[in-house]
Design a protein around this motif. Structure first.
Motif, PDB file in Angstrom:
ATOM      1  N   GLY A 392       0.797  -1.447   0.103  1.00  0.00           N
ATOM      2  CA  GLY A 392      -0.020   0.035  -0.055  1.00  0.00           C
ATOM      3  C   GLY A 392       0.887   1.475  -0.118  1.00  0.00           C
ATOM      4  O   GLY A 392       0.189   2.441   0.110  1.00  0.00           O
ATOM      5  N   VAL A 393       2.121   1.232  -0.298  1.00  0.00           N
ATOM      6  CA  VAL A 393       2.988   2.337  -0.094  1.00  0.00           C
ATOM      7  C   VAL A 393       3.819   2.361  -1.047  1.00  0.00           C
ATOM      8  O   VAL A 393       4.433   1.218  -1.626  1.00  0.00           O
ATOM      9  N   TYR A 394       4.256   3.359  -1.866  1.00  0.00           N
ATOM     10  CA  TYR A 394       5.166   3.437  -3.140  1.00  0.00           C
ATOM     11  C   TYR A 394       6.492   3.535  -2.427  1.00  0.00           C
ATOM     12  O   TYR A 394       6.774   4.686  -1.767  1.00  0.00           O
ATOM     13  N   LYS A 395       7.361   2.685  -2.637  1.00  0.00           N
ATOM     14  CA  LYS A 395       8.855   2.692  -2.070  1.00  0.00           C
ATOM     15  C   LYS A 395       9.707   2.903  -3.296  1.00  0.00           C
ATOM     16  O   LYS A 395       9.517   1.881  -4.070  1.00  0.00           O
ATOM     17  N   GLY A 396      10.673   3.581  -3.189  1.00  0.00           N
ATOM     18  CA  GLY A 396      11.779   3.381  -4.488  1.00  0.00           C
ATOM     19  C   GLY A 396      12.990   3.992  -4.151  1.00  0.00           C
ATOM     20  O   GLY A 396      13.228   4.514  -3.082  1.00  0.00           O
ATOM     21  N   SER A 397      13.974   4.208  -5.082  1.00  0.00           N
ATOM     22  CA  SER A 397      15.210   4.845  -5.160  1.00  0.00           C
ATOM     23  C   SER A 397      15.513   5.788  -6.388  1.00  0.00           C
ATOM     24  O   SER A 397      14.687   5.701  -7.544  1.00  0.00           O
ATOM     25  N   GLY A 398      16.012   6.648  -6.020  1.00  0.00           N
ATOM     26  CA  GLY A 398      16.458   7.675  -7.230  1.00  0.00           C
ATOM     27  C   GLY A 398      17.934   7.816  -7.538  1.00  0.00           C
ATOM     28  O   GLY A 398      18.501   7.723  -6.421  1.00  0.00           O
ATOM     29  N   ARG A 399      18.235   8.175  -8.544  1.00  0.00           N
ATOM     30  CA  ARG A 399      19.406   8.324  -8.953  1.00  0.00           C
ATOM     31  C   ARG A 399      19.705   9.813  -9.777  1.00  0.00           C
ATOM     32  O   ARG A 399      18.934   9.851 -10.670  1.00  0.00           O
ATOM     33  N   SER A 400      20.465  10.556  -9.699  1.00  0.00           N
ATOM     34  CA  SER A 400      20.760  11.723 -10.384  1.00  0.00           C
ATOM     35  C   SER A 400      21.385  11.724 -11.600  1.00  0.00           C
ATOM     36  O   SER A 400      21.942  10.409 -12.129  1.00  0.00           O
ATOM     37  N   PHE A 401      21.452  12.693 -12.549  1.00  0.00           N
ATOM     38  CA  PHE A 401      22.241  12.718 -13.454  1.00  0.00           C
ATOM     39  C   PHE A 401      23.395  13.663 -13.567  1.00  0.00           C
ATOM     40  O   PHE A 401      22.901  15.095 -13.502  1.00  0.00           O
ATOM     41  N   GLY A 402      24.644  13.623 -13.854  1.00  0.00           N
ATOM     42  CA  GLY A 402      25.543  14.771 -13.860  1.00  0.00           C
ATOM     43  C   GLY A 402      25.933  15.234 -12.582  1.00  0.00           C
ATOM     44  O   GLY A 402      25.714  14.514 -11.588  1.00  0.00           O
ATOM     45  N   ASP A 403      25.935  16.522 -12.264  1.00  0.00           N
ATOM     46  CA  ASP A 403      25.997  17.204 -11.123  1.00  0.00           C
ATOM     47  C   ASP A 403      24.827  17.482 -10.447  1.00  0.00           C
ATOM     48  O   ASP A 403      24.894  18.250  -9.418  1.00  0.00           O
ATOM     49  N   PHE A 404      23.831  17.269 -10.982  1.00  0.00           N
ATOM     50  CA  PHE A 404      22.604  17.634 -10.502  1.00  0.00           C
ATOM     51  C   PHE A 404      22.328  17.267  -8.967  1.00  0.00           C
ATOM     52  O   PHE A 404      22.326  15.925  -8.984  1.00  0.00           O
ATOM     53  N   ASP A 405      21.909  18.177  -8.136  1.00  0.00           N
ATOM     54  CA  ASP A 405      21.654  17.542  -6.621  1.00  0.00           C
ATOM     55  C   ASP A 405      20.289  17.015  -6.664  1.00  0.00           C
ATOM     56  O   ASP A 405      19.284  18.130  -6.228  1.00  0.00           O
ATOM     57  N   LEU A 406      20.059  15.770  -6.965  1.00  0.00           N
ATOM     58  CA  LEU A 406      18.350  15.265  -6.860  1.00  0.00           C
ATOM     59  C   LEU A 406      17.902  15.452  -5.372  1.00  0.00           C
ATOM     60  O   LEU A 406      16.773  15.641  -5.181  1.00  0.00           O
ATOM     61  N   HIS A 407      18.824  15.098  -4.481  1.00  0.00           N
ATOM     62  CA  HIS A 407      18.267  15.143  -3.156  1.00  0.00           C
ATOM     63  C   HIS A 407      17.687  16.586  -2.771  1.00  0.00           C
ATOM     64  O   HIS A 407      16.835  16.452  -1.871  1.00  0.00           O
ATOM     65  N   ALA A 408      18.513  17.725  -2.965  1.00  0.00           N
ATOM     66  CA  ALA A 408      18.083  19.020  -2.713  1.00  0.00           C
ATOM     67  C   ALA A 408      16.915  19.393  -3.182  1.00  0.00           C
ATOM     68  O   ALA A 408      15.959  19.970  -2.793  1.00  0.00           O
ATOM     69  N   PHE A 409      16.786  18.872  -4.694  1.00  0.00           N
ATOM     70  CA  PHE A 409      15.588  19.189  -5.322  1.00  0.00           C
ATOM     71  C   PHE A 409      14.232  18.725  -4.710  1.00  0.00           C
ATOM     72  O   PHE A 409      13.082  19.242  -4.560  1.00  0.00           O
TER      73      PHE A 409
END
Length: 696
Positions: A392-409
């Motif tokens: 019942g919950v969407y769980k997942g992982s993210g990966r950025s590209f280049g030098d972009f700070d995906l965590h901060a976004f």
């Protein structure tokens, strides 16, 4: 010509390179690459090539270190139960092993816990904390490679009278948890001089401080060097910068694994088919050790990985390594399946306008989503988050590209998440099904103006194929360990003839090209690129760029070019070239199904007698001339190419070689065939093999 999507880096100035060559006795290749990295000073170059104790910082410079050490030592000496709470990836498992071995060596009562990815999730879990405190009676919890985002669980346990010492390196939240002490290289009130330690690196600094008992280290022998193998693994696997003290840790740790591996690592390397005596490099961790250790936490329970690292029993280590190998095979299969399904969504025209992709599926195995996200981000050249609906919950992982700070976004949407944490380039996230479309719309809107231009491939050097030799590789190897902050040089060769083109892997998803280097063939490899495999068929010439390495298998070492990119060169059909053997080889090695391959074998066997019967003395002379000109070539290892060039069948070739062996014309030496000097002429008819197969 170098493709337009490549960028040739500025070439090193000769004066600086010459100075390093003369004063440090370096070869031109090593000196040139040092200068290209911006290392022109002799002392700086010496420190880079030979890290020493001076590069190691004092752990007392961490904020809260004295407070943390005092509390840990109090727990040790008063026999308080201590819980070490880790993480299920390589950095988390190695961090846990460091802390457990440190405390155990002091006689502490320690319970290690590797959270289960599927039941506990990442970081402090309130329910799990409550259960563990009740089961162990722990009055002190030490987190390793996690904790800075565990506000709820840490607040509860501190309120229950249990102290928590957090040791972590992940992105800091706006407010820190109310822990007893927090050891973090980027603590807002701290002044530690190097900010990019791994979780294992932070655990090592705590271990150093505990074992030093307040005394400053004066030499390498004063450090807990027995943990350097674990620190190296954590640093490489977690892709932290291999600069500053990390470079020293990894350099020394790799040497330790190579010379005296703990039983678990020795068994793991053997199951990964790492050749005995082959060097242990950062890529050995990245491509052999780390994927297998990570597979444990992805597919099962990470506690097994901790046991593998801590066991002193070689037989137990072998049994665990065998189990790990099976888990890794399962992981590979799942990754391929989920990647294909996620790729369909990523390449759907309606998603092309999205600059950051949030792709959701059902029944995708939660443990491999990070790998899929990384492969997909590389394919679409933009950040990707892969989610799967679990309970019942969407769980997942993210990966950025280049030098972009995906965590901060994504941090801006933290209120929509049920959990969130990670780094600039990699993160974990979960949210309810109701929140998913809301977050997708917000990400689509807020990311509309972001640009992720396909970054040009940085090429260090363009060389002639003859430069690619084992000597060239050894000169490059002096710059090891390669990784984040010290990228391996990318070497390009232009318009090189392809001696062979073939696919590899059960699904024909990998490509292998053979080109001629300075001392025999060089294998150029591209993995997980089935579209490229199809494009390569019938190609005869290409411009290649990649990283030079070696592969040792069955006692043979081959030079390799791990491809970063390539561009096929079109050759005019009527243009006179020496490419006919290449064209024949390419056509022979077009991907075949099992049925067509079997038919080809049958056809080959029916024409063998005819081929042997037509073999003449001129053919023997032609073969001897070929052998004489290729005495340094691993002929057995490149037999398919050799047979193509000679237009011979394999058994015919081997029988002719046996004739030469009978007569003492040649000898075999580790895959090469050496021609021997002869003082007298001998007739082919003097060979028993010749009489049996070729006479008449």
């Amino acid at each position: 010509m170098v493709p337009s999507n490549w960028r040739l880096l500025d070439q090193p100035d000769q004066m600086s390179s010459q100075r390093l060559q003369e004063q440090l006795h370096l070869n031109p290749v090593t000196a040139g690459f040092l200068v290209q990295k911006g290392i022109k000073d002799v002392k700086e170059a010496q420190a880079f090539l030979h890290p020493d104790f001076q590069s190691i910082h004092d752990p007392s410079e961490f904020f809260d270190m004295e407070k943390a050490v005092d509390r840990i030592q109090e727990a040790v000496f008063t026999a308080e139960p201590i819980l070490v709470y880790g993480d299920y990836d390589v950095d988390g498992i190695t961090s846990t092993a460091i802390m457990v071995e440190t405390l155990t060596s002091l006689g502490a009562e320690v319970t290690p816990y590797i959270p289960n990815r599927f039941e506990d999730g990442y970081g402090p879990n309130l329910t799990t904390y409550q259960r563990l405190v009740e089961e162990t009676g722990a009055s002190l919890i030490i987190t390793v490679d996690n904790g800075v985002s565990g506000h709820e669980a840490i607040a509860w346990v501190q309120g229950a009278g249990v102290d928590v010492v957090v040791t972590d390196h992940h992105a800091l939240p706006e407010t820190l948890p109310d822990a007893y002490a927090i050891i973090h290289p980027r603590h807002p009130e701290g002044s530690y001089p190097f900010s990019d330690l791994s979780g294992a690196g932070v655990a090592f600094k705590v271990a150093q401080a505990i074992l030093a008992d307040g005394q400053p280290a004066e030499s390498l022998k004063d450090l807990p060097v027995e943990f350097l193998d674990l620190v190296a693994m954590g640093a490489v696997a977690d892709v932290v910068s291999l600069t500053d003290e990390n470079r020293a840790f990894v350099t020394w740790g790799l040497k330790q694994i190579e010379e005296n591996p703990r039983p678990g690592l020795a068994a793991l390397l053997k199951s990964a088919k790492h050749a005995k005596g082959q060097a242990i490099l950062a890529e050995t961790i990245g491509f052999k050790i780390a994927p297998r250790l990570n597979a444990i936490g992805r597919m099962a329970d990470g506690q097994l990985g901790l046991e593998l690292l801590l066991t002193k029993d070689p037989e137990r280590a072998k049994a665990i390594a065998k189990e790990v190998e099976q888990l890794n095979d399962e992981r590979r299969t799942l990754v391929d399946t989920v990647f294909d399904q996620a790729k369909e969504q990523a390449l759907d025209p309606k998603n092309q306008k999205d600059n950051i992709l949030l792709i959701a599926g059902q029944n995708w195995h939660q443990g491999i989503l990070g790998i899929v996200a990384a492969r997909l981000a590389e394919l679409v050249k933009k950040p990707v988050v892969i989610l799967s609906l679990v309970d019942g919950v969407y769980k997942g992982s993210g990966r950025s590209f280049g030098d972009f700070d995906l965590h901060a976004f994504l941090q801006a949407y933290a209120d929509y998440f049920t959990s969130f944490g990670g780094h600039a380039g990699a993160l974990g996230v979960s949210m309810t099904p109701d929140e998913l479309p809301v977050v997708q719309n917000l990400v689509q809107q807020d990311g509309a103006n972001l640009q992720f231009a396909d970054q040009k491939l940085a090429v260090n050097l363009v060389v002639q194929p003859r430069i690619l030799t084992p000597d060239f590789y050894q000169q490059l190897a002096l710059l090891e360990p390669f990784g984040q902050g010290n990228p391996q040089p990318v070497i390009a060769v232009e318009d090189v003839p392809l001696e062979s083109v073939q696919s590899m892997g059960a699904l024909n998803q990998h490509l292998k090209l053979n080109i001629r280097g300075g001392r025999g063939f060089v294998e150029a490899l591209a993995f997980n690129q089935p579209d490229l495999v199809k494009e390569a068929q019938e190609k005869t010439q290409a411009t290649l760029a990649g990283k030079v390495g070696v592969n040792t298998f069955a006692g043979k070492t081959r030079l390799q070019l791990m491809l970063e990119d390539l561009a096929f060169v079109e050759v005019e059909q009527n243009q006179p070239t020496s490419m006919e053997p290449v064209v024949r080889q390419v056509k022979k090695q077009v991907v075949q199904t099992a049925q067509t391959a079997e038919a080809a074998v049958k056809n080959s066997s029916t024409t063998l007698a005819q081929a042997i019967g037509q073999t003449s003395s001129q053919d023997f002379a032609r073969l001897y001339k070929y052998l004489y000109g290729h005495q340094k070539l691993d002929i057995i290892g490149h037999l398919e190419v050799v047979l193509s060039e000679l237009s011979m069948q394999e058994k015919q070739f081997k029988l002719m070689i046996q004739v030469f062996l009978d007569l003492g014309f040649v000898k075999m030496n580790a895959g090469t065939i050496l021609c021997l000097p002869s003082t007298s002429k001998k007739s082919l008819a003097n060979s028993v093999t010749y009489q049996r197969y070729f006479a008449g």
